[in-house]
Design an enzyme around this catalytic site. Structure first.
Site, short mmCIF file in Angstrom:
data_model
loop_
_atom_site.label_atom_id
_atom_site.label_comp_id
_atom_site.label_asym_id
_atom_site.label_seq_id
_atom_site.Cartn_x
_atom_site.Cartn_y
_atom_site.Cartn_z
N TYR A 1 32.85 2.86 -15.62
CA TYR A 1 34.05 2.15 -16.11
C TYR A 1 34.90 3.07 -16.97
CZ TYR A 1 36.68 -1.85 -18.02
OH TYR A 1 37.65 -2.74 -18.38
N TYR B 1 42.87 -1.90 -12.14
CA TYR B 1 42.14 -2.35 -13.31
C TYR B 1 41.79 -3.82 -13.12
CZ TYR B 1 40.97 -3.11 -18.22
OH TYR B 1 40.33 -3.42 -19.39
#
Lengths: 157, 392
Positions: free
Chosen positions: B291, B342
């Site tokens: 991430y 995202y």
């Protein structure tokens, strides 16, 4: 130990219009904000084990004691980390960049850390470990008034 | 420990909406959520009415009872929210869903995340309020109010303490953009990034340049989980959960930046538990989806998952080591949060499943074990290992 003379500023480091700090609804941190207006730096200290702590919390994470007092500490520290902000994320900051945020460690209070701005030209080099001293930045025209605890470079203690 | 999730549950469906630039979705956030759920069921080749549970993270606004009502589900058995902000709950939500299935709470759980920032406002902006209280009172008035600003000082301290070079951040960014160029779904598809582009990009907050920062997007993503014994009843090769863990080290969430271990991605306690459940180590991992809120967090995550030491980081975290198919540790092979979309990291689980199926836009041949590290520097973080059938 007698704290050195308080230093203060009537000129905000950042432009006006940012959200103002207000004591928490549960009054946990009210003594800190009141003392800042009097140019005194307070942190919490556990009555049972003596540990300083920051940010404010109801219980001592070391001994789990609830009994806590607010103690005045010498408004000096050293830079633990820093950042230079170039991109404004709030309308009030469009004319305020760059600016420097510092994380200041207080060795005299069990190395608690406080967030503030580093006063002075924002593009000057910043060094981790450098000595700083607090500057109480008064916002007397705010409703209600408040005081921010800012930092500036200091001679080594 | 009386049990383990290792091999007990599989991801059999993946779904996503079109990925939009932030604020550009023509659809409401709840509608995006519904579309992603239906797309995941379609991918699995199953009737959406078989879904009996939902799990999400980061205070997703689209609550399972409403989803179940809208979809006409005969019964809702499990509705779960993983506490904590940012993308730190992505793998945790999958773990919660898997635990529910493994223990009989539910039989078919969808993990989802939906974001329409035009409808609800952006992450990367400071609060537009007259006053702040509580922990925000000690940061926001000093102009520390966005995620980038919240994490920059941690990374600065990493560089100071450990001799890690900012060039590692650049390598992470270039690898993500490289991978996105092969991914037609990626928001940054067709927008390649050169080293010179990176070096010339503006500072957001030192030590982060523009291309060190994640995108903000609108869209939704969903995963369908079922018990392993049913996993082969669906359309594609299953991706089995091998290990999952969530949490943070001691006092990681102490306010005003008082975490005792400051320059950390918060994976130091979580990664070992994840590996322990999977009975694996970093040496077993073929591809990692790490991430990226900000590239410095990826650098910390790679180190804290054991792929290299702090001392080795400048040598290991180089572009050529991070790209598919031949890098030593290909990361973020869809473009990830930096260059694909995202979707609060749930696109990373989807990409891992695609890798296992051989459907990745940047396939790594023979890759069986896939790490997803969700949410560096937030509290809590979570991580998981997914594997092909060969890993069971």
């Amino acid at each position: 130990m007698t704290p050195p003379p308080a230093r203060s500023s009537e000129t905000p480091y950042l432009p006006p219009g940012l959200p103002a700090p207000t004591p928490a609804g549960d009054a946990l941190d009210a003594p800190y904000w009141e003392a800042a207006q009097e140019e005194r730096l307070l942190v919490q200290r556990c009555d049972a084990c003596g540990l300083h702590r920051w940010g404010p919390e109801w219980i001592c994470h070391a001994c789990l004691g609830f009994e806590t007092r607010w103690v005045e500490v010498e408004p000096r520290g050293r830079i633990y980390s820093w950042e230079r902000v170039w991109h404004p994320v709030h309308p009030a900051l469009t004319t305020g960049c760059p600016y420097v945020v510092v994380l200041v460690e207080l060795p005299q209070a069990d190395n608690v850390r406080m967030v503030g701005n580093l006063l002075g030209p924002a593009t000057d080099p910043v060094e981790i470990g450098a000595a700083v001293e607090a500057v109480f930045e008064h916002h007397r025209d705010a409703d209600p008034p408040f005081t921010l605890v800012q930092w500036r470079r200091a001679d080594e203690p | 420990m009386t049990g383990s999730l290792r091999g007990a549950v599989a991801i059999v469906g993946i779904g996503e909406t079109h990925y939009y630039r932030h604020g550009q979705s023509p659809d409401a956030e709840f509608k995006l959520a519904l579309q992603s759920v239906l797309n995941a069921c379609e991918d699995a080749g199953m009737d959406p009415r078989e879904v009996d549970g939902f799990a999400s993270f980061s205070d997703d606004r689209n609550d399972p009872p409403r989803l179940a009502a809208a979809l006409g589900l005969p019964e809702l058995r499990f509705s779960n929210m993983q506490w904590g902000g940012g993308g730190g709950g992505g793998s945790g939500a999958v773990g919660n869903a898997a635990a529910a299935i493994a223990t009989g709470y539910a039989d078919c759980v969808v993990v989802f995340r939906s974001l329409a920032q035009g409808q609800f406002g952006r992450f990367g902006q400071g609060p537009r309020v007259p006053r702040v209280r509580g922990r925000n009172a000690f940061t926001v008035p000093y102009g520390l109010m966005s995620p980038a600003q919240a994490f920059a000082m941690r990374v600065q301290r990493l560089f100071h303490d450990r001799g890690v070079s900012p060039d590692t951040q650049k390598a992470v960014s270039l690898a993500a953009y490289h991978h996105a160029q092969q991914n037609s779904r990626a928001v940054m598809h067709g927008r390649p990034l050169s080293g010179e582009d990176y070096d010339n990009s503006r500072w957001i907050v030192e030590p982060f340049r523009l291309f060190d920062c994640c995108l903000e997007n609108d869209g939704a993503a969903a995963l369908v989980l079922v018990p392993a014994e049913r996993a082969k009843d669906f359309r594609h090769a299953p991706a089995y959960i091998l290990g999952v863990a969530t949490g943070v080290p001691e006092r990681a969430a102490a306010s005003a930046h008082n975490a005792p271990d400051y320059a950390t991605s918060n994976f130091k306690t979580v990664a070992p538990r994840m590996y322990e459940m999977a009975r694996m180590s970093a040496a077993d991992v073929d591809v990692a989806q790490v991430y990226e809120n900000f590239t410095g967090g990826v650098v910390m995550s790679i180190i804290e998952h054991g792929f290299c030491t702090y001392e080795e980081a400048n040598d290991f975290i180089r572009y050529e080591n991070l790209v598919a198919p031949d890098g030593r540790l290909p990361i973020n092979t869809s473009g990830g949060n930096l260059a694909e979309c995202y979707m609060h990291g749930l696109e990373l689980q989807i990409e891992s499943v695609r890798q296992i199926r051989g459907q990745s836009p940047n396939p790594v041949p023979g890759a069986d074990v896939h790490l997803i590290a969700s949410g560096p520097m937030v509290e809590p973080v979570s991580g998981m290992l997914l594997g092909s059938e060969a890993t069971l």
